[in-house]
Design an enzyme around this catalytic site. Structure first.
Site, PDB file in Angstrom:
ATOM      1  N   CYS A 204       6.714  29.309  88.875  1.00 14.23           N
ATOM      2  CA  CYS A 204       5.914  28.173  88.897  1.00 14.23           C
ATOM      3  C   CYS A 204       6.481  27.258  87.599  1.00 14.23           C
ATOM      4  O   CYS A 204       6.055  27.127  86.178  1.00 14.23           O
ATOM      5  CB  CYS A 204       4.494  28.676  88.322  1.00 14.23           C
ATOM      6  SG  CYS A 204       3.728  27.266  88.603  1.00 14.23           S
ATOM      7  N   CYS A 385       3.578  23.098  93.507  1.00 18.52           N
ATOM      8  CA  CYS A 385       3.127  23.252  92.267  1.00 18.52           C
ATOM      9  C   CYS A 385       1.876  22.581  91.759  1.00 18.52           C
ATOM     10  O   CYS A 385       1.913  21.256  91.807  1.00 18.52           O
ATOM     11  CB  CYS A 385       4.128  23.055  91.346  1.00 18.52           C
ATOM     12  SG  CYS A 385       3.571  23.527  89.550  1.00 18.52           S
TER      13      CYS A 385
HETATM   14  P1  FAD Z   1       5.015  39.185  91.894  1.00 14.63           P
HETATM   15  O1  FAD Z   1       3.900  38.603  92.375  1.00 14.63           O
HETATM   16  O2  FAD Z   1       5.312  38.950  90.538  1.00 14.63           O
HETATM   17  O3  FAD Z   1       5.037  40.776  92.350  1.00 14.63           O
HETATM   18  C1  FAD Z   1       6.200  41.227  92.117  1.00 14.63           C
HETATM   19  C2  FAD Z   1       5.737  42.978  92.246  1.00 14.63           C
HETATM   20  O4  FAD Z   1       6.559  43.770  92.368  1.00 14.63           O
HETATM   21  C3  FAD Z   1       4.708  43.623  91.006  1.00 14.63           C
HETATM   22  O5  FAD Z   1       3.550  43.959  91.661  1.00 14.63           O
HETATM   23  C4  FAD Z   1       5.849  44.570  90.405  1.00 14.63           C
HETATM   24  O6  FAD Z   1       4.896  45.608  89.742  1.00 14.63           O
HETATM   25  C5  FAD Z   1       6.535  45.067  91.554  1.00 14.63           C
HETATM   26  N1  FAD Z   1       7.714  45.618  90.908  1.00 14.63           N
HETATM   27  C6  FAD Z   1       8.502  45.211  90.051  1.00 14.63           C
HETATM   28  N2  FAD Z   1       9.883  45.871  90.023  1.00 14.63           N
HETATM   29  C7  FAD Z   1       9.605  46.696  90.975  1.00 14.63           C
HETATM   30  C8  FAD Z   1      10.280  48.119  91.037  1.00 14.63           C
HETATM   31  N3  FAD Z   1      11.155  48.294  90.587  1.00 14.63           N
HETATM   32  N4  FAD Z   1       9.824  48.820  92.410  1.00 14.63           N
HETATM   33  C9  FAD Z   1       8.784  48.617  93.009  1.00 14.63           C
HETATM   34  N5  FAD Z   1       7.949  47.271  92.632  1.00 14.63           N
HETATM   35  C10 FAD Z   1       8.418  46.518  91.718  1.00 14.63           C
HETATM   36  N6  FAD Z   1       2.640  30.005  91.961  1.00 14.63           N
HETATM   37  C11 FAD Z   1       1.885  29.047  92.747  1.00 14.63           C
HETATM   38  O7  FAD Z   1       2.080  28.982  94.126  1.00 14.63           O
HETATM   39  N7  FAD Z   1       0.849  28.022  92.260  1.00 14.63           N
HETATM   40  C12 FAD Z   1       0.618  28.009  90.897  1.00 14.63           C
HETATM   41  O8  FAD Z   1      -0.071  27.383  90.554  1.00 14.63           O
HETATM   42  C13 FAD Z   1       1.212  29.250  90.077  1.00 14.63           C
HETATM   43  N8  FAD Z   1       1.077  29.472  88.790  1.00 14.63           N
HETATM   44  C14 FAD Z   1       1.445  30.295  87.981  1.00 14.63           C
HETATM   45  C15 FAD Z   1       1.050  30.184  86.786  1.00 14.63           C
HETATM   46  C16 FAD Z   1       1.624  31.299  85.885  1.00 14.63           C
HETATM   47  C17 FAD Z   1       1.389  31.397  84.507  1.00 14.63           C
HETATM   48  C18 FAD Z   1       2.430  32.430  86.533  1.00 14.63           C
HETATM   49  C19 FAD Z   1       2.868  33.530  85.635  1.00 14.63           C
HETATM   50  C20 FAD Z   1       2.762  32.440  87.750  1.00 14.63           C
HETATM   51  C21 FAD Z   1       2.338  31.177  88.691  1.00 14.63           C
HETATM   52  N9  FAD Z   1       2.697  31.155  90.038  1.00 14.63           N
HETATM   53  C22 FAD Z   1       2.116  30.140  90.805  1.00 14.63           C
HETATM   54  C23 FAD Z   1       3.873  31.696  90.335  1.00 14.63           C
HETATM   55  C24 FAD Z   1       3.465  33.034  91.402  1.00 14.63           C
HETATM   56  O9  FAD Z   1       2.374  33.942  90.673  1.00 14.63           O
HETATM   57  C25 FAD Z   1       4.712  33.993  91.594  1.00 14.63           C
HETATM   58  O10 FAD Z   1       5.724  33.070  92.256  1.00 14.63           O
HETATM   59  C26 FAD Z   1       4.505  35.034  92.898  1.00 14.63           C
HETATM   60  O11 FAD Z   1       3.539  35.911  92.364  1.00 14.63           O
HETATM   61  C27 FAD Z   1       5.622  35.685  93.258  1.00 14.63           C
HETATM   62  O12 FAD Z   1       5.248  36.864  93.903  1.00 14.63           O
HETATM   63  P2  FAD Z   1       6.142  38.010  94.032  1.00 14.63           P
HETATM   64  O13 FAD Z   1       5.663  38.930  95.163  1.00 14.63           O
HETATM   65  O14 FAD Z   1       7.727  37.590  94.476  1.00 14.63           O
HETATM   66  O15 FAD Z   1       6.248  38.594  92.457  1.00 14.63           O
END
Ligand code: FAD
Ligand code: UQ1
Length: 455
Positions: A204, A385
């Protein structure tokens, strides 16, 4: 006005129903013709599909796969007890939502039919179709989906780990410090407020500045704005990647007296003297440092590919899982897919992007499993965003990271600050997330975009 009759819950229910109807129809047809291929006798250490990560990306894929492939055919490797809806952290950090509203027990959101393996993946062995867990156990798969998110490199800023959450230093990028942001904004009595954005890719890319707008509004309302200097430091040369939104954000910064410092990357915090040290990345002073005093410091740390992916055969030169930007299939290992923040997809890393990516991935992976690869789906780089600029207004940036062109859902100019898009983001999208996206029933707004007449 489109949103005037938009009831959050009924809208979510309608969307879920439409999605599940579409999915169950397609999947039923596939399942009938392909049932013998499903291994109903899956042993605990062997699965049809292993999903690494139970975050936004992992769950949106695992839910549908588990529902389609049946009990215990899908394993989700996820070490955390808690699932966070991180987009809410901008609102939590400014006191507009509670921290509890951003979280759910992992056991509550884990798909019922999936096997939750509560551990971390330590390494990948894609030539043997196995992953090795932190406990040393090996898990084998027919198909692998990598969705492990981005790594936040707190330790790359000198003294950040030990100063975070103390004496005005905070970050919305951690579950441990996000509530401190609200506390420190409210306790601020004027002085120097600094907000940082690193030069690395982050999740983000708008979040580092959203919290600045919300803090500035609070300080204005508290009557301490003229005793407050606000500086935004970005490691990049633009305030936002897409000009249509960047132009509006620049106007807002000017009108609200927010100073922007480009090509400055936070390197060190000096807690005793309350100073922040920045590396200068471009211009005449390139290679030098600049030091600013702070009374409030919101840090967005550098981020990058997770170390265990970087060290694996799955990664590209930058450490991300090396997938085809359209199909989401791995460029070397055909039975491996990736999506979300850990993937090499060259678009802005957001949960919104995952809504479109997950639909493509599920289509293509199920096509592989059921031997029906005719309709290969292609991801177009969609991302979004929601740029909150106050406690009642927001610019809803929606665009393709592949073309750099806006891809707006609604039939009005979304680059203008609006209350309707603020309400959508604060109240409706979280409902969509919990009630539909983590259950695999939200493919993003593409069909509404078409409904409203966009290409
Ligand atoms: P995550 O949701 O971070 O999940 C990754 C998962 O993998 C976690 O549960 C973790 O525990 C697990 N993991 C890590 N390492 C391992 C391992 N070795 N083995 C197994 N599991 C593991 N997005 C929007 O669309 N709109 C917004 O307004 C927005 N605002 C945001 C504001 C903030 C402050 C933040 C921090 C993020 C924001 N985002 C927003 C971004 C969004 O949260 C992320 O892009 C999204 O969560 C990504 O999803 P993901 O599943 O790739 O990663
Ligand atoms: C979205 O679908 C989504 O996922 C649930 C987000 O994640 C938090 C978003 O921020 C946005 C903007 C969308 C897009 C949805 C609409 C209705 C425009």
């Amino acid at each position: 006005m489109v949103l005037a009759s938009f009831s959050p819950l009924s809208a979510v229910a309608r969307m879920s129903a439409r999605n599940s109807a579409f999915q169950s129809k397609r999947f039923l047809a596939q399942a009938v013709s392909a049932t013998p291929k499903i291994n109903d006798q899956a042993k605990p250490s062997s699965y049809k599909v292993v999903v690494v990560g139970g975050g936004s990306a992992g769950l949106s894929v695992a839910s549908t796969l588990a529902e389609t492939l049946g009990n215990k055919s899908v394993a989700v490797v996820e070490p955390s007890d808690v699932h966070y809806y991180q987009p809410l952290w901008t609102f939590v950090g400014s006191g507009l939502k509670t921290f509890d509203e951003s979280k759910m027990a992992m056991s509550e959101v884990m798909p019922e039919k999936a096997q939750w393996i509560k551990d971390s993946v330590a390494s990948f062995n894609p030539t043997k179709n196995t992953v090795v867990l932190a406990n040393g156990e090996s898990i084998s798969y027919d198909y692998l989906v990598v969705a492990a998110g981005i790594q936040v490199n707190w330790g790359k800023i000198k003294n950040l780990p030990e100063t975070l959450g103390k004496n005005g230093v905070t970050s919305n990028y951690s579950a441990q410090s996000v509530q401190k942001t609200d506390e420190f904004i409210k306790a601020f009595k004027g002085g120097n407020a600094l907000f940082t954005m690193p030069s690395t890719p982050i999740k983000c890319a708008g979040a580092p500045q959203k919290i600045m707008y919300l803090a500035e509004e609070q300080w204005r309302k508290a009557g301490i704005r003229d005793q407050t200097k606000i500086n935004y430091f970005t490691g990049l040369g633009k305030i936002f990647a897409i000009d249509k939104y960047a132009n509006e954000l620049l106007k807002i910064c000017k009108a609200r007296n927010l100073s922007i410092n480009y090509f400055t990357d936070l390197a060190e915090i000096r807690p005793n003297s309350k100073e922040a040290v920045f590396n200068v990345l471009a211009g005449d002073a390139k290679g030098s440092t600049v030091t600013f005093p702070y009374d409030f410091l919101h840090v967005t740390p550098p981020m990058g590919a997770p170390d265990f992916i970087k060290a694996s055969p799955l990664s590209n030169a930058d450490g991300w899982v090396d997938v085809n930007m359209e199909t989401l299939r791995h460029n070397k290992f055909d039975n491996v897919y990736a999506l979300g923040d850990c993937s090499s997809l060259p678009t802005s890393k957001t949960a919104a992007a995952i809504t479109a990516q997950s639909a493509v991935l599920k289509n293509n992976l199920l096509g592989d499993i059921f031997g029906d690869n005719k309709e290969v789906a292609k991801y177009d780089g969609y991302t979004s965003c929601p740029l909150v600029t106050g406690s009642d207004k927001l610019i809803l940036a929606e665009f393709s990271g592949y073309t750099g062109q806006p891809q707006e859902t609604f039939p009005f100019d979304q680059s203008k600050e609006r209350f309707s898009t603020y309400l959508l983001t604060k109240e409706i999208i979280p409902e969509i997330y919990w009630k539909a996206m983590v259950k695999g029933n939200w493919d993003g707004p593409a069909k509404y975009r078409k409904l409203f007449g966009a290409a």
